[in-house]
Scaffold this motif. Structure first.
Motif: not given
Length: 347
Positions: A179-203
């Motif tokens: 599982l890929i780590r989230g950008i703000n923590s060592n927890k997994k990157m998850s759709k449930s935590f947007p602030s911890n995610c890099i989305f493919l739709r991001d500009r």
């Protein structure tokens, strides 16, 4: 060979999905095909894997399906087919589902820490416990040779094979990926935590600044994880300052997501441009200068302290040496040759 990757449309695609999709692409030959299983039916239940809270109601399934189709079409270069599992679940007879349920002990299904924790506070729905059985039935219909997923899907994989044995169907081999780590923590990157995610739709600019916000100690982890996208590129950790690492990381990911090298280079050049970028920020109470710079430029506090130690920050043209300096008036902060932060103090 038939490959399978399942995704529930309960959020927008993020870097964790991108990682799995590109790993599958690397393994496939020109004769193989990938089934992208969209769980438009099972997502109404919700996978409880690594979930310690009840899932919110899903109101944006259609927009999420559109996002999945657009992104996979954009980033995947081998043969694939989209399939929704509502295709068979809307037609299945109730007795067939009951037969599957009857094959498993209830205690076996709830024996996972995320379920047990939620049961202890009376916060789990019965249908969520049955989710792995519904997911396993997808493989009964698709008959894939290989299925790919995160290592949080282990129980779902085991149950799928058990059901395939019960009905004497084709057994699927499973490939578990980290599982890929989230950008703000060592927890997994998850759709449930947007602030911890890099989305493919991001500009691209949003993607760039999200990568710049990654903790300095984690940057090399991401480079090591995604360097397979560019097998001919070599990167040595010790010879590169962490800002250079983040720019490099942005480049190797962005050109695979965006497919527009000119746009990617434009974002990088605008960051490296020597002309100062002016940023304005309003504060309503005294605040430490490190936090003001961190918030304005989306940098870690550690990064700002390093810049101060390198004599790269000036306050009203006076060199700042103390990272705990308290700002309580209108000021101008120069950060290197690139940024000028106008601070407006409103008491």
């Amino acid at each position: 060979m038939i490959y399978k990757f399942g995704i529930d449309p309960n959020g927008f695609m993020h870097l964790g999905h991108f990682y799995i999709i590109k790993k599958i692409e690397k393994l496939m030959s020109s004769r193989d095909i990938l089934y992208i299983l969209i769980g438009d039916y099972t997502c109404r239940i919700g996978d409880p894997s690594y979930r310690f809270k009840k899932r919110n109601s899903l109101l944006k399934i259609k927009s999420h399906i559109k996002d999945i189709k657009n992104n996979i079409t954009n980033i995947f270069r081998k043969r694939f087919v989209f399939i929704k599992n509502s295709k068979w679940f809307l037609k299945i007879k109730a007795y067939k589902i009951f037969e599957l349920f009857n094959s498993f002990n209830f205690k076996y299904l709830i024996n996972r820490r995320e379920i047990l924790k939620r049961i202890s506070i009376n916060n789990v729905k019965f249908i969520e416990v049955l989710y792995p059985i519904f997911q396993a039935y997808d493989n009964v219909k698709l008959k894939p040779d290989l299925e790919f997923g995160g290592n949080d899907q282990e129980l779902n994989f085991i149950i799928s094979n058990k059901i395939q044995k019960i009905i004497k169907g084709k057994l699927t081999k499973f490939v578990k990926l980290d599982l890929i780590r989230g950008i703000n923590s060592n927890k997994k990157m998850s759709k449930s935590f947007p602030s911890n995610c890099i989305f493919l739709r991001d500009r691209l600019k949003v993607l760039f600044w999200k990568i710049m916000k990654i903790k300095d100690k984690n940057v090399f982890y991401y480079i090591k994880t995604f360097l397979f996208l560019h097998p001919k590129v070599k990167f040595k950790e010790k010879k590169n300052f962490f800002i250079d690492r983040k720019v490099f990381l942005f480049y190797i990911i962005a050109i695979k997501i965006n497919n527009n090298i000119k746009s990617v280079k434009k974002v990088i050049l605008s960051f490296l441009n020597k002309d100062k970028e002016i940023i304005s920020i309003v504060i309503s109470k005294p605040n430490r200068i490190v936090y003001i710079i961190s918030k304005s430029l989306s940098l870690s506090v550690k990064h700002v302290k390093i810049l101060i130690s390198q004599k790269a920050i000036k306050l009203n043209n006076i060199l700042i040496k103390n990272s705990n300096f308290l700002l309580k008036e209108n000021s101008k902060i120069s950060v290197g040759k690139r940024y000028l932060i106008n601070v407006l103090y409103e008491n």
